[in-house]
Design a protein around this motif. Structure first.
Motif, PDB file in Angstrom:
ATOM      1  N   ASP A  20       0.820  -1.215   0.000  1.00 61.00           N
ATOM      2  CA  ASP A  20       0.000   0.000   0.000  1.00 61.00           C
ATOM      3  C   ASP A  20       0.852   1.262   0.000  1.00 61.00           C
ATOM      4  OD1 ASP A  20      -2.464  -1.440   0.120  1.00 61.00           O
ATOM      5  OD2 ASP A  20      -2.070  -1.806   2.243  1.00 61.00           O
ATOM      6  N   HIS A  21       2.003   1.190   0.654  1.00 59.41           N
ATOM      7  CA  HIS A  21       2.905   2.338   0.722  1.00 59.41           C
ATOM      8  C   HIS A  21       4.316   1.838   0.970  1.00 59.41           C
ATOM      9  CE1 HIS A  21       4.649   6.193   1.840  1.00 59.41           C
ATOM     10  NE2 HIS A  21       5.145   5.589   2.901  1.00 59.41           N
ATOM     11  N   ALA A  22       5.283   2.387   0.261  1.00 56.02           N
ATOM     12  CA  ALA A  22       6.691   2.073   0.512  1.00 56.02           C
ATOM     13  C   ALA A  22       7.471   3.377   0.482  1.00 56.02           C
ATOM     14  CB  ALA A  22       7.224   1.109  -0.538  1.00 56.02           C
ATOM     15  N   GLY A  23       7.959   3.753   1.644  1.00 59.81           N
ATOM     16  CA  GLY A  23       8.746   4.967   1.757  1.00 59.81           C
ATOM     17  C   GLY A  23      10.206   4.639   2.018  1.00 59.81           C
ATOM     18  N   ARG A  24      10.957   5.630   2.502  1.00 63.43           N
ATOM     19  CA  ARG A  24      12.380   5.410   2.794  1.00 63.43           C
ATOM     20  C   ARG A  24      12.582   4.559   4.026  1.00 63.43           C
ATOM     21  NH1 ARG A  24      15.104  11.176   2.850  1.00 63.43           N
ATOM     22  NH2 ARG A  24      13.589  11.208   4.509  1.00 63.43           N
ATOM     23  N   SER A  25      11.731   4.708   5.021  1.00 68.46           N
ATOM     24  CA  SER A  25      11.981   3.990   6.273  1.00 68.46           C
ATOM     25  C   SER A  25      10.853   3.060   6.709  1.00 68.46           C
ATOM     26  CB  SER A  25      12.256   4.991   7.396  1.00 68.46           C
ATOM     27  OG  SER A  25      11.141   5.847   7.568  1.00 68.46           O
ATOM     28  N   CYS A  49       6.111  -2.345   8.169  1.00 64.77           N
ATOM     29  CA  CYS A  49       7.494  -2.813   8.268  1.00 64.77           C
ATOM     30  C   CYS A  49       8.453  -1.632   8.352  1.00 64.77           C
ATOM     31  CB  CYS A  49       7.865  -3.642   7.044  1.00 64.77           C
ATOM     32  SG  CYS A  49       6.814  -5.051   6.780  1.00 64.77           S
ATOM     33  N   LEU A  50       9.493  -1.814   9.126  1.00 65.86           N
ATOM     34  CA  LEU A  50      10.579  -0.839   9.209  1.00 65.86           C
ATOM     35  C   LEU A  50      11.641  -1.251   8.198  1.00 65.86           C
ATOM     36  CD1 LEU A  50      11.884   1.578  10.633  1.00 65.86           C
ATOM     37  CD2 LEU A  50      12.839  -0.034  12.288  1.00 65.86           C
ATOM     38  N   ILE A  51      12.018  -0.346   7.323  1.00 65.28           N
ATOM     39  CA  ILE A  51      13.018  -0.609   6.302  1.00 65.28           C
ATOM     40  C   ILE A  51      14.353  -0.122   6.827  1.00 65.28           C
ATOM     41  CG2 ILE A  51      13.761  -0.136   3.944  1.00 65.28           C
ATOM     42  CD1 ILE A  51      10.759   0.331   3.301  1.00 65.28           C
ATOM     43  N   MET A  52      15.322  -1.034   6.917  1.00 70.91           N
ATOM     44  CA  MET A  52      16.648  -0.690   7.453  1.00 70.91           C
ATOM     45  C   MET A  52      17.722  -1.116   6.482  1.00 70.91           C
ATOM     46  SD  MET A  52      16.041  -1.931  11.369  1.00 70.91           S
ATOM     47  CE  MET A  52      17.674  -1.514  11.859  1.00 70.91           C
ATOM     48  N   LYS A  53      18.735  -0.314   6.356  1.00 64.01           N
ATOM     49  CA  LYS A  53      19.865  -0.642   5.506  1.00 64.01           C
ATOM     50  C   LYS A  53      20.852  -1.481   6.323  1.00 64.01           C
ATOM     51  CE  LYS A  53      22.517   1.630   2.007  1.00 64.01           C
ATOM     52  NZ  LYS A  53      22.894   2.922   1.458  1.00 64.01           N
ATOM     53  N   ILE A  54      21.215  -2.656   5.792  1.00 64.45           N
ATOM     54  CA  ILE A  54      22.195  -3.514   6.466  1.00 64.45           C
ATOM     55  C   ILE A  54      23.567  -3.236   5.893  1.00 64.45           C
ATOM     56  CG2 ILE A  54      22.882  -5.897   6.882  1.00 64.45           C
ATOM     57  CD1 ILE A  54      19.940  -6.673   6.661  1.00 64.45           C
ATOM     58  N   ARG A  55      24.526  -3.003   6.792  1.00 66.26           N
ATOM     59  CA  ARG A  55      25.884  -2.686   6.334  1.00 66.26           C
ATOM     60  C   ARG A  55      26.818  -3.806   6.628  1.00 66.26           C
ATOM     61  NH1 ARG A  55      26.465   3.650   7.034  1.00 66.26           N
ATOM     62  NH2 ARG A  55      24.278   4.098   6.951  1.00 66.26           N
TER      63      ARG A  55
END
Length: 55
Positions: A20-25, A49-55
């Motif tokens: 329904d929605h996908a933002g940056r975070s 859902c929380l979108i997190m960048k894995i490093r």
């Protein structure tokens, strides 16, 4: 998840998921489980859902 009614054995079902929605975070998605021929609703669900960048 919200179960609407029991699914009889050997029943063919369709599962549909929609973003329904996908933002940056964050992202929001919903889903439905219905009878393959009659369209009768068996279950619904949603998630945030929380979108997190894995490093």
């Amino acid at each position: 998840m919200n179960l609407i009614r029991a699914i009889p054995l050997e029943t063919e079902v369709l599962a549909e998921g929609v973003i329904d929605h996908a933002g940056r975070s964050t992202a929001v998605a919903t889903g439905r489980l219905t009878h393959a021929t009659t369209g009768q609703l068996y279950a619904t669900g949603s998630t945030t859902c929380l979108i997190m960048k894995i490093r």
